[in-house]
Design an enzyme around this catalytic site. Structure first.
Site, short mmCIF file in Angstrom:
data_model
loop_
_atom_site.label_atom_id
_atom_site.label_comp_id
_atom_site.label_asym_id
_atom_site.label_seq_id
_atom_site.Cartn_x
_atom_site.Cartn_y
_atom_site.Cartn_z
N ASP A 265 48.87 36.80 33.79
CA ASP A 265 49.18 37.08 35.10
C ASP A 265 50.20 38.09 34.93
OD1 ASP A 265 48.34 38.37 37.58
OD2 ASP A 265 48.99 36.32 38.87
N ASP A 266 51.53 37.75 35.44
CA ASP A 266 52.73 38.50 35.39
C ASP A 266 53.76 37.95 34.56
OD1 ASP A 266 51.84 40.69 37.65
OD2 ASP A 266 50.41 39.16 38.26
N HIS B 35 43.33 38.49 31.45
CA HIS B 35 44.25 38.86 33.57
C HIS B 35 45.71 38.65 33.17
CE1 HIS B 35 43.86 36.98 37.65
NE2 HIS B 35 44.92 38.15 37.48
N HIS C 49 48.54 42.25 34.58
CA HIS C 49 49.03 42.94 34.64
C HIS C 49 50.38 43.95 33.86
CE1 HIS C 49 46.85 42.40 38.30
NE2 HIS C 49 46.76 41.50 37.85
N HIS D 11 40.18 40.05 42.08
CA HIS D 11 40.67 38.85 42.30
C HIS D 11 40.63 38.75 43.91
CE1 HIS D 11 43.35 40.44 39.55
NE2 HIS D 11 44.48 40.04 39.82
N GLU E 275 42.11 33.23 44.95
CA GLU E 275 43.61 33.01 44.84
C GLU E 275 43.95 32.31 46.15
OE1 GLU E 275 47.68 35.19 42.73
OE2 GLU E 275 45.85 36.26 43.98
#
Length: 317
Positions: free
Chosen positions: A275-276, A14, A16, A194, A197
């Site tokens: 994630d980011d 996961h 990005h 997704h 969340e």
């Protein structure tokens, strides 16, 4: 413990790519492409990374992505991430890219894909990191827009393994994208999304039943629905959980409240991801380390989480 966690072989499921754009690279690309930025320097930009929710983060994320214009830019972005993987013993990665973020501002699909795909290929040949690319639709846009993106992607079908769904969750349930996911599956793609969340457990049910996903991205709110928890455990559906992201975006007020280890002990196939990472203060090892520091994660739990990530790959070795 940090060094031990760093050395643990792991997969990242996961991530990005646009969210791994570090401020230093963002400024370098802006200079290369002669783009004026609203921030005076790297430190000012870092200070802007104090968001209170998903939408505030996304607003900044899309603004930052504007510096990505050429295939070389996308190559450099992906390569910088792969070097982090090498440092942290991430031996396999399945990153997302958001073509609509770029095509909507006039960057051709193939420019985006060519840069990313060639970096991933070099990553396998030069760094020994295997990968599988996931094309992610933006859920705040229409299903019709997603269908157009799939049309653009089909000539390059060999470059990616799955389609996903990301961006603003609230008010954009998985059911909105049922037809484009049906079509993607009929074209031979695996599916992830997704869900759970900021959105409710119902969104996870929809993602499983309507989008027929292989893996749930985030999914932490499944904990609120016992019947859903039982299904996830029984069917061993993996969850790609992102602890630092969840605290930074206030899904949990503090890491000490995170439910990932409770899920692990219940038998859920949870994994740890970043994630980011450029925006949320850490890559995979930092996420593992936060679980150790704030939740008392043991070495045995860390081993199981790392093994889960290797088991939950869409691309099998």
């Amino acid at each position: 413990m940090y060094d031990w966690l760093n050395a643990l072989p792991k997969a990242e499921l996961h991530l990005h790519l646009e969210g791994s754009l570090e401020p230093e690279l963002l400024f370098a690309l802006a200079e290369r492409n002669k783009i004026a930025l609203p921030w005076s320097d790297v430190e000012t930009l870092r200070k802007a990374y104090a968001f209170n929710n998903l939408q505030e983060f996304l607003d900044l994320y899309y603004q930052g992505a504007d510096v990505l214009r050429t295939s070389q830019d996308f190559y450099d972005l992906t390569w910088a991430y792969l070097l982090r993987c090498k440092e942290q013993n991430v031996i396999h990665t399945e990153p997302f890219f958001d073509p609509q973020t770029h095509t909507d501002r006039g960057v051709p699909f193939e420019v985006v894909l060519n840069g990313i795909a060639s970096a991933l290929k070099d990553g396998e040949q030069q760094l020994g990191i295997t990968s599988g690319l996931i094309l992610s639709f933006l859920r705040h846009l229409s299903e019709e827009e997603a269908q157009k993106t799939l049309d653009q992607a089909l000539p390059f079908r060999d470059a990616f393994v799955a389609v996903g769904l990301d961006s603003s969750e609230m008010g954009h349930p998985p059911s909105k994208f049922q037809r484009v996911f049906d079509r993607a599956r009929s074209e031979g793609f695996l599916t992830v999304a997704h869900a759970g969340e900021e959105g409710p457990p119902e969104y996870i049910w929809e993602a499983l039943d309507l989008l027929k996903i292989q893996r749930i991205d985030h999914g932490v709110r499944a904990f609120e629905d016992e019947r859903l928890m039982q299904r996830i455990i029984d069917e061993q559906i993996p969850l790609t959980v992102c602890p630092l992201s969840n605290t930074k975006l206030c899904v949990f007020d503090h890491m000490s409240q995170h439910n990932i280890l409770q899920m692990l002990e219940r038998g859920v196939k949870v994994t740890v991801n970043s994630d980011d990472p450029a925006y949320f203060g850490g890559y995979v090892t930092e996420n593992f380390h936060a679980l150790h520091t704030d939740l008392g994660m043991t070495q045995d739990q860390a081993r199981r989480l790392a093994q889960n990530s290797l088991d939950a790959r869409l691309v099998k070795p």
